[in-house]
Design a protein around this motif. Sequence first.
Motif, PDB file in Angstrom:
ATOM      1  N   GLU A   1       0.828  -1.207   0.000  1.00 55.42           N
ATOM      2  CA  GLU A   1       0.000   0.000   0.000  1.00 55.42           C
ATOM      3  C   GLU A   1       0.860   1.254   0.000  1.00 55.42           C
ATOM      4  OE1 GLU A   1      -2.657   2.818  -0.382  1.00 55.42           O
ATOM      5  OE2 GLU A   1      -2.979   0.709  -0.836  1.00 55.42           O
ATOM      6  N   LYS A   2       1.975   1.228   0.705  1.00 54.52           N
ATOM      7  CA  LYS A   2       2.881   2.386   0.723  1.00 54.52           C
ATOM      8  C   LYS A   2       3.406   2.656  -0.690  1.00 54.52           C
ATOM      9  CE  LYS A   2       4.183   3.960   4.074  1.00 54.52           C
ATOM     10  NZ  LYS A   2       5.054   4.240   5.166  1.00 54.52           N
ATOM     11  N   VAL A   3       3.759   1.605  -1.425  1.00 55.04           N
ATOM     12  CA  VAL A   3       4.240   1.767  -2.798  1.00 55.04           C
ATOM     13  C   VAL A   3       3.116   2.276  -3.700  1.00 55.04           C
ATOM     14  CG1 VAL A   3       5.094   0.499  -4.810  1.00 55.04           C
ATOM     15  CG2 VAL A   3       6.141   0.135  -2.570  1.00 55.04           C
ATOM     16  N   ARG A   4       1.940   1.729  -3.557  1.00 54.81           N
ATOM     17  CA  ARG A   4       0.807   2.213  -4.364  1.00 54.81           C
ATOM     18  C   ARG A   4       0.515   3.689  -4.058  1.00 54.81           C
ATOM     19  NH1 ARG A   4      -1.772  -1.501  -7.369  1.00 54.81           N
ATOM     20  NH2 ARG A   4      -1.501  -3.708  -6.889  1.00 54.81           N
ATOM     21  N   ALA A   5       0.637   4.070  -2.791  1.00 57.51           N
ATOM     22  CA  ALA A   5       0.437   5.471  -2.405  1.00 57.51           C
ATOM     23  C   ALA A   5       1.465   6.369  -3.089  1.00 57.51           C
ATOM     24  CB  ALA A   5       0.518   5.628  -0.892  1.00 57.51           C
ATOM     25  N   TYR A   6       2.691   5.878  -3.207  1.00 58.40           N
ATOM     26  CA  TYR A   6       3.735   6.649  -3.888  1.00 58.40           C
ATOM     27  C   TYR A   6       3.271   7.037  -5.290  1.00 58.40           C
ATOM     28  CZ  TYR A   6       7.561   7.686  -6.897  1.00 58.40           C
ATOM     29  OH  TYR A   6       8.329   8.301  -7.838  1.00 58.40           O
ATOM     30  N   TYR A   7       2.762   6.079  -6.067  1.00 59.21           N
ATOM     31  CA  TYR A   7       2.345   6.375  -7.446  1.00 59.21           C
ATOM     32  C   TYR A   7       1.166   7.342  -7.472  1.00 59.21           C
ATOM     33  CZ  TYR A   7       5.515   2.675  -8.761  1.00 59.21           C
ATOM     34  OH  TYR A   7       6.644   1.924  -8.922  1.00 59.21           O
ATOM     35  N   ARG A   8       0.237   7.215  -6.548  1.00 61.26           N
ATOM     36  CA  ARG A   8      -0.870   8.176  -6.486  1.00 61.26           C
ATOM     37  C   ARG A   8      -0.338   9.585  -6.213  1.00 61.26           C
ATOM     38  NH1 ARG A   8      -3.261   3.847  -3.621  1.00 61.26           N
ATOM     39  NH2 ARG A   8      -2.833   4.848  -1.611  1.00 61.26           N
ATOM     40  N   LEU A   9       0.607   9.697  -5.298  1.00 59.29           N
ATOM     41  CA  LEU A   9       1.149  11.010  -4.938  1.00 59.29           C
ATOM     42  C   LEU A   9       1.973  11.616  -6.069  1.00 59.29           C
ATOM     43  CD1 LEU A   9       2.142  10.149  -1.280  1.00 59.29           C
ATOM     44  CD2 LEU A   9       0.374  11.784  -1.984  1.00 59.29           C
ATOM     45  N   VAL A  10       2.788  10.818  -6.738  1.00 60.86           N
ATOM     46  CA  VAL A  10       3.593  11.366  -7.831  1.00 60.86           C
ATOM     47  C   VAL A  10       2.692  11.796  -8.982  1.00 60.86           C
ATOM     48  CG1 VAL A  10       4.212   9.245  -9.103  1.00 60.86           C
ATOM     49  CG2 VAL A  10       5.813  11.134  -9.028  1.00 60.86           C
ATOM     50  N   ASP A  11       1.645  11.019  -9.275  1.00 61.05           N
ATOM     51  CA  ASP A  11       0.728  11.401 -10.348  1.00 61.05           C
ATOM     52  C   ASP A  11      -0.063  12.656  -9.996  1.00 61.05           C
ATOM     53  OD1 ASP A  11       1.636   9.235 -11.795  1.00 61.05           O
ATOM     54  OD2 ASP A  11      -0.173   8.028 -11.495  1.00 61.05           O
ATOM     55  N   ALA A  12      -0.289  12.904  -8.710  1.00 59.81           N
ATOM     56  CA  ALA A  12      -0.994  14.105  -8.249  1.00 59.81           C
ATOM     57  C   ALA A  12      -0.045  15.291  -8.072  1.00 59.81           C
ATOM     58  CB  ALA A  12      -1.708  13.819  -6.930  1.00 59.81           C
ATOM     59  N   ASP A  13       1.246  15.081  -8.358  1.00 56.85           N
ATOM     60  CA  ASP A  13       2.280  16.107  -8.176  1.00 56.85           C
ATOM     61  C   ASP A  13       2.340  16.601  -6.736  1.00 56.85           C
ATOM     62  OD1 ASP A  13       4.434  17.607  -9.161  1.00 56.85           O
ATOM     63  OD2 ASP A  13       3.157  19.353  -9.551  1.00 56.85           O
ATOM     64  N   ASP A  14       2.140  15.687  -5.788  1.00 57.99           N
ATOM     65  CA  ASP A  14       2.224  15.984  -4.359  1.00 57.99           C
ATOM     66  C   ASP A  14       3.648  15.656  -3.888  1.00 57.99           C
ATOM     67  OD1 ASP A  14       2.120  16.144  -1.588  1.00 57.99           O
ATOM     68  OD2 ASP A  14       0.222  15.044  -1.432  1.00 57.99           O
ATOM     69  N   VAL A  15       4.569  16.572  -4.150  1.00 65.15           N
ATOM     70  CA  VAL A  15       5.978  16.334  -3.843  1.00 65.15           C
ATOM     71  C   VAL A  15       6.202  16.209  -2.344  1.00 65.15           C
ATOM     72  CG1 VAL A  15       8.333  17.235  -4.070  1.00 65.15           C
ATOM     73  CG2 VAL A  15       6.725  17.434  -5.989  1.00 65.15           C
ATOM     74  N   ASP A  16       5.558  17.036  -1.552  1.00 63.08           N
ATOM     75  CA  ASP A  16       5.721  16.933  -0.098  1.00 63.08           C
ATOM     76  C   ASP A  16       5.261  15.565   0.399  1.00 63.08           C
ATOM     77  OD1 ASP A  16       6.721  19.529   0.065  1.00 63.08           O
ATOM     78  OD2 ASP A  16       4.752  20.397   0.491  1.00 63.08           O
ATOM     79  N   GLY A  17       4.125  15.102  -0.095  1.00 62.19           N
ATOM     80  CA  GLY A  17       3.601  13.816   0.322  1.00 62.19           C
ATOM     81  C   GLY A  17       4.484  12.657  -0.103  1.00 62.19           C
ATOM     82  N   LEU A  18       4.973  12.683  -1.336  1.00 62.16           N
ATOM     83  CA  LEU A  18       5.781  11.553  -1.798  1.00 62.16           C
ATOM     84  C   LEU A  18       7.159  11.544  -1.163  1.00 62.16           C
ATOM     85  CD1 LEU A  18       8.105  11.958  -4.306  1.00 62.16           C
ATOM     86  CD2 LEU A  18       6.052  12.766  -5.425  1.00 62.16           C
ATOM     87  N   THR A  19       7.777  12.698  -0.942  1.00 63.88           N
ATOM     88  CA  THR A  19       9.093  12.685  -0.300  1.00 63.88           C
ATOM     89  C   THR A  19       8.996  12.251   1.155  1.00 63.88           C
ATOM     90  OG1 THR A  19       8.998  15.065   0.153  1.00 63.88           O
ATOM     91  CG2 THR A  19      10.173  14.367  -1.851  1.00 63.88           C
ATOM     92  N   ALA A  20       7.843  12.456   1.780  1.00 63.84           N
ATOM     93  CA  ALA A  20       7.657  12.008   3.165  1.00 63.84           C
ATOM     94  C   ALA A  20       7.645  10.484   3.266  1.00 63.84           C
ATOM     95  CB  ALA A  20       6.358  12.581   3.733  1.00 63.84           C
ATOM     96  N   LEU A  21       7.425   9.786   2.163  1.00 65.71           N
ATOM     97  CA  LEU A  21       7.457   8.319   2.171  1.00 65.71           C
ATOM     98  C   LEU A  21       8.884   7.767   2.241  1.00 65.71           C
ATOM     99  CD1 LEU A  21       4.812   7.570  -0.610  1.00 65.71           C
ATOM    100  CD2 LEU A  21       4.473   7.511   1.872  1.00 65.71           C
ATOM    101  N   PHE A  22       9.870   8.622   1.978  1.00 69.85           N
ATOM    102  CA  PHE A  22      11.269   8.217   1.957  1.00 69.85           C
ATOM    103  C   PHE A  22      11.948   8.527   3.293  1.00 69.85           C
ATOM    104  CE2 PHE A  22      10.239   8.552  -2.478  1.00 69.85           C
ATOM    105  CZ  PHE A  22      11.038   7.614  -3.119  1.00 69.85           C
ATOM    106  N   ALA A  23      12.842   7.640   3.706  1.00 65.03           N
ATOM    107  CA  ALA A  23      13.672   7.895   4.886  1.00 65.03           C
ATOM    108  C   ALA A  23      14.583   9.085   4.581  1.00 65.03           C
ATOM    109  CB  ALA A  23      14.502   6.655   5.218  1.00 65.03           C
ATOM    110  N   PRO A  24      15.010   9.825   5.607  1.00 67.51           N
ATOM    111  CA  PRO A  24      15.874  10.987   5.369  1.00 67.51           C
ATOM    112  C   PRO A  24      17.144  10.658   4.586  1.00 67.51           C
ATOM    113  CG  PRO A  24      15.075  11.004   7.621  1.00 67.51           C
ATOM    114  CD  PRO A  24      14.645   9.688   7.020  1.00 67.51           C
ATOM    115  N   HIS A  25      17.659   9.461   4.722  1.00 66.10           N
ATOM    116  CA  HIS A  25      18.912   9.062   4.060  1.00 66.10           C
ATOM    117  C   HIS A  25      18.680   8.211   2.806  1.00 66.10           C
ATOM    118  CE1 HIS A  25      17.679   5.785   6.674  1.00 66.10           C
ATOM    119  NE2 HIS A  25      18.319   4.981   5.832  1.00 66.10           N
ATOM    120  N   ALA A  26      17.458   8.136   2.315  1.00 63.79           N
ATOM    121  CA  ALA A  26      17.117   7.286   1.172  1.00 63.79           C
ATOM    122  C   ALA A  26      17.934   7.650  -0.066  1.00 63.79           C
ATOM    123  CB  ALA A  26      15.631   7.415   0.853  1.00 63.79           C
ATOM    124  N   VAL A  27      18.129   6.654  -0.924  1.00 59.46           N
ATOM    125  CA  VAL A  27      18.837   6.860  -2.184  1.00 59.46           C
ATOM    126  C   VAL A  27      17.958   6.329  -3.318  1.00 59.46           C
ATOM    127  CG1 VAL A  27      20.904   6.338  -3.542  1.00 59.46           C
ATOM    128  CG2 VAL A  27      21.086   6.659  -1.069  1.00 59.46           C
TER     129      VAL A  27
END
Length: 124
Positions: free
Chosen positions: A12-38
């Motif tokens: 569900e977290k991965v599916r949420a990522y695609y919904r957020l990126v398609d909605a251009d919700d940058v704040d929401g999608l970057t919040a799904l990543f750990a601070p040190h993510a690559v």
Amino acid sequence: MTAVRHLSADIEKVRAYYRLVDADDVDGLTALFAPHAVYHRPGYPPLAGRTALDRFYRRERVISRGRHTVTSVTAAGGDVAVQGGFRGELRDGSTVSLRFADFFTLSPEGLFTRRDTYFFSPLV
């Protein structure tokens, strides 16, 4: 989160990522990543950390808008593999339609620590 992985939550977290990126919700999608993510993506140097991810999605990504369609999701442990398609428009006004594969690694807290993207197309 307990020591047992909740695969449905990871998916569900991965599916949420695609919904957020398609909605251009940058704040929401970057919040799904750990601070040190690559994030590893063809045509770009590795994007390390939320600041780099934010900059990429707001200014560097050649895609201006579009829609992801997820056709397959597989999860095991803290890893989620995705196959899908993307149709959209690039910043130069041209259109794109391609297949992709994404691989996400999640932390025990459920944040993305790594993402690798592959395209079945020339660099986009």
